[in-house]
Motif scaffolding. Sequence first.
Motif, PDB file in Angstrom:
ATOM      1  N   LEU A   5       0.832  -1.208   0.000  1.00 43.74           N
ATOM      2  CA  LEU A   5       0.000   0.000   0.000  1.00 43.74           C
ATOM      3  C   LEU A   5       0.859   1.247   0.000  1.00 43.74           C
ATOM      4  CD1 LEU A   5      -3.070  -0.496   2.347  1.00 43.74           C
ATOM      5  CD2 LEU A   5      -2.994   0.121  -0.075  1.00 43.74           C
ATOM      6  N   GLN A   6       1.900   1.185   0.817  1.00 41.81           N
ATOM      7  CA  GLN A   6       2.809   2.315   0.907  1.00 41.81           C
ATOM      8  C   GLN A   6       3.410   2.644  -0.454  1.00 41.81           C
ATOM      9  OE1 GLN A   6       3.741   4.021   4.009  1.00 41.81           O
ATOM     10  NE2 GLN A   6       4.286   5.389   2.330  1.00 41.81           N
ATOM     11  N   LEU A   9       0.866   4.188  -2.763  1.00 39.90           N
ATOM     12  CA  LEU A   9       0.621   5.583  -2.421  1.00 39.90           C
ATOM     13  C   LEU A   9       1.746   6.486  -2.926  1.00 39.90           C
ATOM     14  CD1 LEU A   9      -1.902   6.393  -0.983  1.00 39.90           C
ATOM     15  CD2 LEU A   9      -0.594   6.607   1.118  1.00 39.90           C
ATOM     16  N   ASN A  10       2.958   6.037  -2.727  1.00 36.17           N
ATOM     17  CA  ASN A  10       4.091   6.815  -3.236  1.00 36.17           C
ATOM     18  C   ASN A  10       4.054   6.882  -4.755  1.00 36.17           C
ATOM     19  OD1 ASN A  10       5.036   7.285  -0.703  1.00 36.17           O
ATOM     20  ND2 ASN A  10       6.525   5.615  -0.723  1.00 36.17           N
ATOM     21  N   SER A  13       1.736   9.489  -5.898  1.00 36.17           N
ATOM     22  CA  SER A  13       2.294  10.835  -5.775  1.00 36.17           C
ATOM     23  C   SER A  13       3.209  11.152  -6.944  1.00 36.17           C
ATOM     24  CB  SER A  13       3.086  10.971  -4.473  1.00 36.17           C
ATOM     25  OG  SER A  13       2.360  10.411  -3.402  1.00 36.17           O
ATOM     26  N   VAL A 132      -1.771   7.991   6.852  1.00 41.27           N
ATOM     27  CA  VAL A 132      -2.965   7.768   6.036  1.00 41.27           C
ATOM     28  C   VAL A 132      -3.830   6.689   6.660  1.00 41.27           C
ATOM     29  CG1 VAL A 132      -3.808   7.122   3.770  1.00 41.27           C
ATOM     30  CG2 VAL A 132      -1.685   8.404   3.990  1.00 41.27           C
ATOM     31  N   LEU A 138       2.486   9.061   4.430  1.00 37.53           N
ATOM     32  CA  LEU A 138       2.741   9.871   3.257  1.00 37.53           C
ATOM     33  C   LEU A 138       3.603  11.027   3.722  1.00 37.53           C
ATOM     34  CD1 LEU A 138       1.714   9.547   0.391  1.00 37.53           C
ATOM     35  CD2 LEU A 138      -0.149  11.101   0.923  1.00 37.53           C
ATOM     36  N   ASN A 146      -0.356  15.446  -4.008  1.00 36.63           N
ATOM     37  CA  ASN A 146      -1.648  14.838  -4.334  1.00 36.63           C
ATOM     38  C   ASN A 146      -2.797  15.818  -4.182  1.00 36.63           C
ATOM     39  OD1 ASN A 146      -0.643  12.326  -5.045  1.00 36.63           O
ATOM     40  ND2 ASN A 146      -0.501  11.702  -2.884  1.00 36.63           N
ATOM     41  N   TRP A 246      -1.111   8.195 -13.190  1.00 37.16           N
ATOM     42  CA  TRP A 246      -1.132   7.470 -11.916  1.00 37.16           C
ATOM     43  C   TRP A 246      -0.681   6.028 -12.089  1.00 37.16           C
ATOM     44  CZ3 TRP A 246      -6.424   9.994 -10.372  1.00 37.16           C
ATOM     45  CH2 TRP A 246      -6.149  11.185  -9.692  1.00 37.16           C
TER      46      TRP A 246
END
Lengths: 292, 328, 257
Positions: A5-6, A9-10, A13, A132, A138, A146, A246
């Motif tokens: 997930l990390q 998310l990165n 960004s 988050v 984040l 974002n 994305w």
Amino acid sequence: MDLFLQNVLNGLSAGSVYALIAIGLVLIYRSSGVLHFAHGSFAMLATFVAFELHQQGLGLVPAFLGAAAVAFVLGAGTFRLLLDRAREGGSHAVVMMTIALFMVVEGLAGATWGSDTKDFNHYFSEPGIVTVAEGVFLSEHNAWINVVTCALVLLLALFFRFTRVGIAMRAVFDNEVAAELMGVRVRRLHAVTWGIASVLAAVAGLLLVPKVFLDPSMMFAPLLKAFAAAVLGGLASIPGAILGGWLLGVIETLAGAYISTEFQASIAFLIIIAVLALRPEGLLGRRTVTKV
Amino acid sequence: MRRPDLVRDYAEDLSLFEDRRWMALAAFGLVGLVVFVAALAPDYAVYVTTRVALYVIAAIGLNLLMGYAGQISLGHAAFLAIGAYTHTILYTKGAPLLVGVLVGAIVAGAFGFLVGIPSLRLEGPYLAISTLGFQVAVDQLLGRWEALTGGRMGLPVPAPEIFVELSPRVYALLCIAIAALVIVATYNLTRSRIGRAFVAIRDNETAAEAMGVDLVIYKTMAFAISAAITGLAGALLVHLSDSINPSNFTLLDSIELLVMIMVGGLASILGSVLGATLLVTLNHTLTAFRDYQAVAIGTILILVILFEPMGLRGRWLRIKTYFKAWPF
Amino acid sequence: MSLLSAERLEVFYNRYVQVLRGVSIQLEPGQIVAVLGPNGAGKTTLIRTLMGMIDDQPERGEILLEGARIDRLDTSERVGRGLACVPEGREVFADLTVRENLLMGGWTAPRRDTDANLARVFEHFPRLEERIAQRAGTLSGGEQQMLAIGRALMSAPKVLLLDEPSLGLAPIVAKEIFTILAQLAERGIALLLVEQNAKRALELASYGYILESGRVVLAADTATLLADDDVQEFYLGAKQTESKKGYQRYKRRRRWA
Ligand SMILES: Nc1ncnc2c1ncn2[C@@H]1O[C@H](COP(=O)(O)OP(=O)(O)OP(=O)(O)O)[C@@H](O)[C@H]1O
Ligand SMILES: [Mg+2]
């Protein structure tokens, strides 16, 4: 799982920055049929302008606004003075014109500011961390990226849906001749489109600069990735470009985490070539038929 | 008022302009160049002349694809690189020089064929992006595949040798000879059936296909021939220094090739020669203004696109017409 | 003084292909004027010239709107002065909704008039109001034609130029459209109607021009045109009586072909 997930998310960004640049590429391509290889150079120039204004003692917000204004004028002026005429020379002339601009802008920037890198840290690079979810964080900088991207995308959607000029731009994308028949001054609108696209690119540059260093070639790799993102989305679709950005950011980050960080740029192009081979109209694109 | 002498027929009109006189002029120029290189020129001029000859070859390769067949490529420096690395590796392992050069050209041509395949489905902008991708990918691969390419450090290049070691002067003559061969060969190619098929594809793909031009064959062929010629130039380029590395073959080099043919004139062999000569010479005379080199080249390109879309060749034709009609 | 008049227009494509060779037409307020002619006669070219859509043309001749020269104005200014156009093949903005299409039609009109203009269009075309949020590309052909006309009306024009509005429509839909055109004329809008459907056009119009190879070969009120033998034969498809000799037919055809 949290690590995964990390990474996602990165990746998002990173992808936001590609998306902002890619939206501009799509806007320019749809309005005037130009593949804008100097798009990243304009962003770089605007970032330098913000840096210089800030150095002169201006606050960050006025400096950013000044950079945005410069980007707008640069984009609109480029279309009016150079590209509109180059279009008469055919597609090769158009591509070469933007490549020539790329050389001139990067060359001038290099001669003016030297190729030694500078730091340009600002608001967005505060070292804080945003949580988050449990175990997923984040950096404050990525959070800013974002938020700003999403806000701009939303603004752009509203602009195209509800304002007169926005609707006219879509009409021009759709059928330039009919728009002219309605009394729209099409060239002026193209110039505005170029201006908006350049402002978006400038924002991307400003968002990105704390992560990289300020130097004349800072936007080159992001531009290549934005091209990949735009192609992923079919080159003519704005939602496609955002999604493409994305997606590319996430794939790249995951590939970096699990395979190798060395071939990031090549991965972008492997994706382009795969998409082009399998689905030339892009992920969201509709197939168009060219008339003879 | 006096009028210029009437030209009696079309062939005569052309002969004034083209072939015979122009061939004589070219032969004369070639002899002059050979004498210059063989005897008179200082070492540095020999070096620059060799580079000019090789970039003439490379530019002709690109012009064949872009000017004649109408397909854009932002990745031709990658073909230079493929030719260069293939030849260097073979030559280091003991292959004769000309064999290495030939294989380099062939391998580059094979890659050209591969890159050409997507062009069957892609039009202008997509092709620009995918060839750009090819350029970046080759660049990265050369930098990372250390076992084969020596990575960013590059590979050493042994001195050129055909039975005996070739002095720079002799090597320059060899390159000039090969460039002359390439000019004659491509000149004939463009007037052949194949050349006409390329132009038909450029002018209207669908119509060309309808007239029986097989797009699969001719488009990939255009890429392959173009890449092979450029690869040939790449292979010969390596002997101008004692090592090669990926920074000799970047996107900027691709762009420089594009500028050569745009400035010289698309779809023109003469244009490729003029463009390559101008750009290489500029590169070696403007060294004092290194910082502004890209700016200068970009500015020239912008001016050419705005004011002389046919490039130097267009200028040249106009000057010729002017003298032909002199004193009017 | 006519509302719109064109005097001896000469128009070239690519500098040397002459398509209009001295065409003059007149249009009065509330008048419907038909322009007939075979394919390639230059009818669309005439409309494009009047709208200012062909760069640097007309080469010679004048266009006057309410007595003022407009032939060197750009399209935007002409629309602002009261010229509007329903182009050949409708050309609606397929990706835009019906409402957005209409808004684009009112691009040059003052913003405060938008609602009134919309209301007027919906009065003529209630079907557009029902489909206000639909994408124009998904409308039927007849609805698209209505949209194209409604869009042109949004600038509250004095003169409406229509290029083959019944092209590709079922007869019943075409009839509906022609009824509405008559209503528009009653409200004082002048209509220049280019049509393939000569019969219907001549029934609706009060005056007609016949254009061939870039020249006006016949101009008369519609009653005269309807009675003309040549018009009957070549545009209305009436069978000729036996007594006509083949030789005469040949001569006459030369004039028309
Ligand atoms: N853009 C252009 N460039 C060159 N020639 C053109 C162009 N547009 C039209 N023409 C030529 O001008 C002539 C008149 O064309 P135009 O479209 O005005 O005819 P038309 O009367 O509207 O025919 P139709 O009934 O088929 O619509 C034709 O011979 C056509 O080939
Ligand atoms: Mg027509």
